[in-house]
Write a protein that holds these residues in place. Structure first.
Motif, mmCIF file in Angstrom:
data_model
loop_
_atom_site.group_PDB
_atom_site.id
_atom_site.type_symbol
_atom_site.label_atom_id
_atom_site.label_comp_id
_atom_site.label_asym_id
_atom_site.label_seq_id
_atom_site.Cartn_x
_atom_site.Cartn_y
_atom_site.Cartn_z
ATOM 1 N N VAL A 1 0.861 -1.068 0.012
ATOM 2 C CA VAL A 1 0.204 0.057 -0.095
ATOM 3 C C VAL A 1 0.851 1.380 0.032
ATOM 4 N N ALA A 2 0.593 2.061 -0.868
ATOM 5 C CA ALA A 2 1.200 3.417 -1.113
ATOM 6 C C ALA A 2 0.337 4.457 -1.102
ATOM 7 N N LYS A 3 0.104 5.331 -0.066
ATOM 8 C CA LYS A 3 -0.820 6.293 0.146
ATOM 9 C C LYS A 3 -0.511 7.188 0.697
ATOM 10 N N GLY A 4 -1.353 8.470 0.727
ATOM 11 C CA GLY A 4 -0.771 9.574 1.540
ATOM 12 C C GLY A 4 0.447 10.139 1.387
ATOM 13 N N ASN A 5 1.191 10.272 2.252
ATOM 14 C CA ASN A 5 2.549 10.987 1.807
ATOM 15 C C ASN A 5 3.683 9.847 1.772
ATOM 16 N N GLY A 6 2.945 8.795 1.540
ATOM 17 C CA GLY A 6 3.905 7.303 1.197
ATOM 18 C C GLY A 6 4.613 6.971 2.423
ATOM 19 N N TYR A 7 3.873 7.161 3.542
ATOM 20 C CA TYR A 7 4.677 6.757 4.821
ATOM 21 C C TYR A 7 5.890 7.488 5.079
ATOM 22 N N GLY A 8 6.005 8.611 4.381
ATOM 23 C CA GLY A 8 7.180 9.389 4.810
ATOM 24 C C GLY A 8 8.172 9.335 3.800
ATOM 25 N N PHE A 9 8.010 8.307 2.904
ATOM 26 C CA PHE A 9 9.342 8.010 1.803
ATOM 27 C C PHE A 9 8.776 8.589 0.425
ATOM 28 N N THR A 10 7.670 9.031 0.282
ATOM 29 C CA THR A 10 7.084 9.662 -0.959
ATOM 30 C C THR A 10 6.368 8.610 -1.828
ATOM 31 N N ARG B 1 -5.713 -12.070 -0.352
ATOM 32 C CA ARG B 1 -4.629 -11.060 -0.662
ATOM 33 C C ARG B 1 -4.399 -9.861 0.481
ATOM 34 N N PRO B 2 -3.451 -10.021 1.240
ATOM 35 C CA PRO B 2 -3.305 -9.144 2.427
ATOM 36 C C PRO B 2 -2.641 -7.602 1.922
ATOM 37 N N ARG B 3 -3.464 -6.700 2.077
ATOM 38 C CA ARG B 3 -2.916 -5.200 1.590
ATOM 39 C C ARG B 3 -2.166 -4.726 2.930
ATOM 40 N N ILE B 4 -0.880 -4.450 2.608
ATOM 41 C CA ILE B 4 0.090 -4.218 3.660
ATOM 42 C C ILE B 4 0.796 -2.758 3.512
ATOM 43 N N GLY B 5 0.836 -1.806 4.388
ATOM 44 C CA GLY B 5 1.251 -0.586 4.149
ATOM 45 C C GLY B 5 2.309 -0.356 5.673
ATOM 46 N N THR B 6 1.930 0.009 6.731
ATOM 47 C CA THR B 6 2.597 0.290 7.911
ATOM 48 C C THR B 6 3.734 -0.785 8.200
ATOM 49 N N ASP B 7 3.362 -1.988 8.280
ATOM 50 C CA ASP B 7 4.189 -3.123 8.727
ATOM 51 C C ASP B 7 5.196 -3.415 7.582
ATOM 52 N N LEU B 8 5.067 -2.969 6.123
ATOM 53 C CA LEU B 8 5.844 -3.372 5.323
ATOM 54 C C LEU B 8 6.865 -2.241 5.195
ATOM 55 N N TRP B 9 6.473 -1.131 4.982
ATOM 56 C CA TRP B 9 7.408 0.213 4.762
ATOM 57 C C TRP B 9 7.843 0.795 6.031
ATOM 58 N N LEU B 10 7.238 0.603 7.205
ATOM 59 C CA LEU B 10 7.768 0.953 8.494
ATOM 60 C C LEU B 10 7.937 -0.185 9.669
ATOM 61 N N GLY B 11 8.058 -1.263 9.284
ATOM 62 C CA GLY B 11 8.219 -2.587 10.250
ATOM 63 C C GLY B 11 9.411 -2.745 10.955
ATOM 64 N N ASP B 12 10.562 -2.101 10.431
ATOM 65 C CA ASP B 12 11.864 -2.047 10.924
ATOM 66 C C ASP B 12 12.453 -0.858 11.070
ATOM 67 N N ARG B 13 11.773 -0.202 12.463
ATOM 68 C CA ARG B 13 12.015 1.260 12.605
ATOM 69 C C ARG B 13 13.454 1.260 12.972
ATOM 70 N N GLY B 14 14.392 0.393 13.414
ATOM 71 C CA GLY B 14 15.705 0.581 13.572
ATOM 72 C C GLY B 14 16.599 0.825 12.250
ATOM 73 N N ALA B 15 15.925 0.833 10.924
ATOM 74 C CA ALA B 15 16.653 1.121 9.974
ATOM 75 C C ALA B 15 16.341 2.748 9.446
ATOM 76 N N LEU B 16 15.287 3.453 10.399
ATOM 77 C CA LEU B 16 15.051 4.664 9.921
ATOM 78 C C LEU B 16 15.449 5.905 11.334
ATOM 79 N N ARG B 17 16.281 6.886 10.747
ATOM 80 C CA ARG B 17 16.533 7.844 11.707
ATOM 81 C C ARG B 17 15.997 9.088 11.159
ATOM 82 N N VAL B 18 15.291 9.910 11.938
ATOM 83 C CA VAL B 18 14.884 11.332 11.501
ATOM 84 C C VAL B 18 15.701 12.432 12.204
ATOM 85 N N THR B 19 16.443 13.284 11.561
ATOM 86 C CA THR B 19 17.280 14.277 12.296
ATOM 87 C C THR B 19 16.900 15.591 11.583
ATOM 88 N N ALA B 20 17.257 16.491 12.511
ATOM 89 C CA ALA B 20 16.920 18.093 12.150
ATOM 90 C C ALA B 20 18.423 18.878 12.212
#
Length: 356
Positions: free
Chosen positions: A29-38, A214-233
């Protein structure tokens, strides 16, 4: 000088492959802001999974307006989750996408309307669930089945079930809904589902071997490993203040000596804009009351962390930057230094997404 999402590319890609390998019939599933990725990046990554032979022959988007963002970056079928209606963007679909788009039809009367306008349209029928957002009743589904049967060229591709967020608690409901599908005497073998656990899917496949889930999956796919992501300012400016000094748009006064930090990231990015929480526990309510008390006193905890500690907003965030208060004695970061930010990915627009 940006609000940046940095992705450990190898770790993220490994997670995507693992999910795809473990989930037969996966529909990303790719919707909205693309889960932050676009949206575009998620469409390309879905194509990457498909090219590796990991399924993903269909990509789901939220709305018809999102189709142009993904259609040129992914070449499979495109399922639109928002139900088709005889008005708005649904009627402005690019004819070039007719063969690729799968519409969702959630009202009996829309079946005939859609097929009158687009006789060759592909679509799924949505059965209402306990979520009560969109969907037909059992009677509505049976009426839709009669309409479909009267049109030999209709390309109905299954029944969709959008379930609530309650992993591990859906089997009884899904079995009841699947029985409705069987009773409708539709020549269908595909059930498109959301928010089912791997265990639930396994049980349903064992119980209904003649059906394809057929499972439609967004969050658990794209954001399922939060350790791979870092947000900085980025720290943009640092100002030393004494107690009583004025600062900011509203000329607030410093409660004590310290520093005002100006960091990238503001309301235009989603910083400081809090979506309603689904947590109704006593603890969550107490936290809300506590935050309200801080706000009344002029102190609100920000999502920005320095040396592992969340710092307070000095005033409400600006459009593209925020002002933080750092009390005397705390380490003062240098201009240009990166600080960590805790965000809700589905509600945040990043200036940069860097995938290694």
């Amino acid at each position: 000088m940006s609000l940046t999402l940095t992705v450990d590319g190898e770790r993220w890609r490994r997670h995507l492959r693992e999910v795809a390998e473990a989930t037969p019939g996966l529909v990303p599933v790719a919707k909205g802001n693309g889960y932050g990725f676009t949206l575009g990046r998620l469409a390309r990554r879905t194509q990457w999974l498909a090219d590796q032979g990991l399924g993903c022959d269909t990509l789901a988007v939220g709305t018809y307006d999102e189709l142009p963002h993904v259609a040129t970056r992914y070449d499979g079928s495109l399922l639109v989750l928002t139900p088709w209606r005889p008005f708005g963007a649904a009627l402005e679909l690019d004819p070039a996408l007719d063969r690729r788009v799968i519409h969702t039809v959630s009202r009996t009367e829309d079946v005939a309307d859609l097929l009158d306008r687009r006789p060759g349209a592909r679509f799924v029928l949505e059965r209402a669930t306990s979520m009560l957002r969109h969907g037909m009743t059992a009677r509505g589904l049976w009426a839709a089945a009669r309409e479909v049967a009267a049109r030999p060229g209709a390309r109905v591709e299954g029944v969709a079930l959008h379930l609530p967020l309650a992993h591990g608690a859906h089997l009884t409901e899904v079995r009841r809904l699947v029985n409705d599908v069987v009773a409708a005497e539709l020549d269908l073998r595909t059930i498109w589902v959301s928010h089912l656990s791997a265990g639930e899917l396994a049980e349903l496949r064992a119980s209904y071997p003649d059906l394809t889930f057929r499972p439609r999956i967004g969050t658990d796919l794209w954001l399922g490993d939060r350790g791979a992501l870092r947000v900085t300012a980025t720290v943009l400016d640092v100002h030393e203040v004494e107690r009583g000094d004025s600062y900011g748009y509203r000329h607030r006064t410093a409660p004590k000596a310290g520093h005002i930090l100006v960091v990238s990231g503001g309301t235009a990015h989603g910083i400081g804009l809090e979506a309603p929480t689904g947590d109704a526990s006593i603890r969550a309510r107490a936290a809300t009351v506590a935050r309200g008390g801080l706000d009344a006193a002029g102190f609100v905890r920000s999502p920005f962390s320095i040396d592992g500690k969340q710092r307070l907003f000095a005033e409400p965030p600006h459009m593209q930057a925020s002002m933080l208060f750092l009390p005397h004695g705390a380490r003062v970061p240098e201009v240009g230094e990166q600080v960590d930010v805790r965000v809700r990915y589905t509600a945040t627009a990043f200036d940069r997404v860097v995938v290694s």
